[in-house]
Design a protein around this motif. Structure first.
Motif, PDB file in Angstrom:
ATOM      1  N   UNK A 110     -13.796   5.759  30.767  1.00  0.00           N
ATOM      2  CA  UNK A 110     -12.805   5.829  31.818  1.00  0.00           C
ATOM      3  C   UNK A 110     -13.538   6.576  32.835  1.00  0.00           C
ATOM      4  N   UNK A 111     -14.737   7.245  32.895  1.00  0.00           N
ATOM      5  CA  UNK A 111     -15.754   7.750  33.852  1.00  0.00           C
ATOM      6  C   UNK A 111     -15.618   6.740  35.007  1.00  0.00           C
ATOM      7  N   UNK A 112     -15.586   5.477  34.975  1.00  0.00           N
ATOM      8  CA  UNK A 112     -15.606   4.415  35.926  1.00  0.00           C
ATOM      9  C   UNK A 112     -14.503   4.740  36.877  1.00  0.00           C
ATOM     10  N   UNK A 113     -13.371   5.402  36.476  1.00  0.00           N
ATOM     11  CA  UNK A 113     -12.057   5.696  37.255  1.00  0.00           C
ATOM     12  C   UNK A 113     -11.874   7.000  37.838  1.00  0.00           C
ATOM     13  N   UNK A 114     -12.584   7.882  37.219  1.00  0.00           N
ATOM     14  CA  UNK A 114     -12.715   9.175  37.739  1.00  0.00           C
ATOM     15  C   UNK A 114     -12.954   9.497  39.251  1.00  0.00           C
ATOM     16  N   UNK A 115     -12.136  10.286  39.656  1.00  0.00           N
ATOM     17  CA  UNK A 115     -12.326  10.560  41.072  1.00  0.00           C
ATOM     18  C   UNK A 115     -11.761   9.828  42.277  1.00  0.00           C
ATOM     19  N   UNK A 116     -11.056   8.584  41.745  1.00  0.00           N
ATOM     20  CA  UNK A 116     -10.644   7.505  42.771  1.00  0.00           C
ATOM     21  C   UNK A 116      -9.059   7.943  43.073  1.00  0.00           C
ATOM     22  N   UNK A 117      -9.076   8.171  44.331  1.00  0.00           N
ATOM     23  CA  UNK A 117      -7.827   8.809  44.771  1.00  0.00           C
ATOM     24  C   UNK A 117      -6.625   7.806  44.535  1.00  0.00           C
ATOM     25  N   UNK A 118      -6.680   6.606  44.535  1.00  0.00           N
ATOM     26  CA  UNK A 118      -5.652   5.569  44.506  1.00  0.00           C
ATOM     27  C   UNK A 118      -5.674   4.916  43.083  1.00  0.00           C
TER      28      UNK A 118
END
Length: 379
Positions: free
Chosen positions: A248-256
């Motif tokens: 799930x770290x791949x998706x953290x902090x991505x606004x959209x």
């Protein structure tokens, strides 16, 4: 026999569940042997009163948690339990030759002199770890080869995997391409905009954005990196909804990006209804189950243009089959997200194609026919 079974989330376990329930509907006695948190035997009854016996053997899922490789390590109780149920059965159906449950089933059926059929769901899976790749080659070249050669029938979900099992010694005469069916009652479009809005609110999704859905493990094989590149491009007029397991770290902090994690099947069906299009730039897969579900739910689909899609006669304006390259994925998503009429046409085509081609009744007719053939050879 399957390494996992619901409530564990995944494509193979969903197929096994659907086959088991439909076999019970047809009047057959069904026992599923699988892994679980603890050893147990449960009679599972569906809404129509059909019963499937589920035998779970305690297992440890260290590999899946640490590397994303689904390979449960089962307790020593596996062998005596599988021997008992192999002797009970007329036919043992092994799902995928890669797992400990499969090897135990092959051993037990040989001892009990019970015929086996085997469904191979995948071929070699690309993985960044050289150790994982070497492990796959070792397993397929040893136990996989034995199981495939011994099976009375080898089912594959597409021609690509049919060629793969052929390289492992499966005789062409016993290889049957048997695509997975889809429950059109469950995987359907939203009834109206009000239902779509309610579902978006339930899952915490934005009401005013075009939503592209990705369902699958967060690994390079499934193309999550390509999808993330597309959603972060300047011309991306859409948000990404991701459902599945992995880092799930791949998706953290991505606004959209909206990550919903693993979800049970009925929740996934609702998430399809909440979204506007589907994307899965996977490799080495032709009509994986999630693509079929998305089409049945009336979503425009963007997926990889594998050569074996040519035999299905898909309308190139109805399904976006693209090169597995960042720019190709980005352009397809941008075009569909930016054109309401195009989404409507592609969604309508996808739903009509799914209703005609992804039939569970034909799947079950073929399955039972080969069960009976294997049993007749035994007698």
């Amino acid at each position: 026999m399957c390494h996992y079974y619901p409530p564990h989330v995944g494509g193979i376990e969903n197929v096994v569940h659907d086959e088991a329930v439909r076999l019970a509907e047809l009047g057959h006695q069904v026992t599923v042997l699988t892994s679980g948190e603890r050893t147990s035997v449960v009679e599972e009854v569906d809404d129509d009163g059909n019963t499937v016996r589920v035998v779970r053997i305690a297992a440890w899922n260290i590999s899946e948690r640490r590397t994303g490789v689904p390979f449960p390590l089962l307790s020593p109780r596996l062998l005596p339990r599988v021997l008992r149920w192999a002797r009970w059965a007329d036919v043992v159906h092994i799902h995928d030759c890669f797992y400990l449950t499969s090897w135990a089933a092959g051993f037990a059926s040989a001892i009990a002199r019970v015929p086996t059929v085997l469904t191979q769901h995948v071929a070699m899976v690309e993985h960044p770890s050289g150790l994982v790749m070497a492990g796959q080659k070792l397993v397929y070249g040893t136990m996989g080869r034995v199981l495939l050669r011994r099976a009375a029938t080898v089912f594959t979900i597409n021609e690509y995997i049919a060629r793969f099992v052929g390289t492992l010694g499966a005789a062409p005469a016993k290889v049957v391409v048997l695509g997975n069916g889809v429950d059109g009652r469950l995987f359907r479009p939203a009834a109206d905009e009000a239902e779509r809005r309610r579902l978006r609110e339930r899952f915490g999704l934005p009401a005013d954005r075009i939503l592209a859905l990705f369902v699958g493990r967060l690994v390079p094989k499934k193309g999550i990196d390509l999808v993330l590149g597309a959603v972060e491009s300047e011309d991306a007029a859409f948000d990404l909804v991701a459902v599945g397991s992995g880092d799930a770290g791949l998706l953290e902090g991505r606004e959209r990006v909206h990550f919903l994690g693993q979800q049970p099947t009925r929740m996934v069906a609702e998430i399809y209804r909440a979204c506007d299009l589907f994307v899965l730039p996977t490799t080495g897969e032709v009509f994986p189950l999630v693509v079929k579900e998305a089409m049945s739910a009336g979503l425009p689909v963007v997926t990889t243009d594998e050569p074996d899609y040519a035999r299905y006669g898909l309308d190139p304006e109805g399904v976006a089959l693209v090169r597995r390259e960042p720019d190709a994925v980005r352009r397809a998503l941008a075009a569909i997200a930016g054109d309401d009429a195009l989404r409507e046409r592609m969604g309508s085509y996808a739903m009509q194609y799914a209703a005609k081609q992804f039939s569970w009744s034909e799947h079950m007719t073929t399955l039972v026919h080969h069960y009976r053939s294997a049993g007749a050879e035994r007698r």
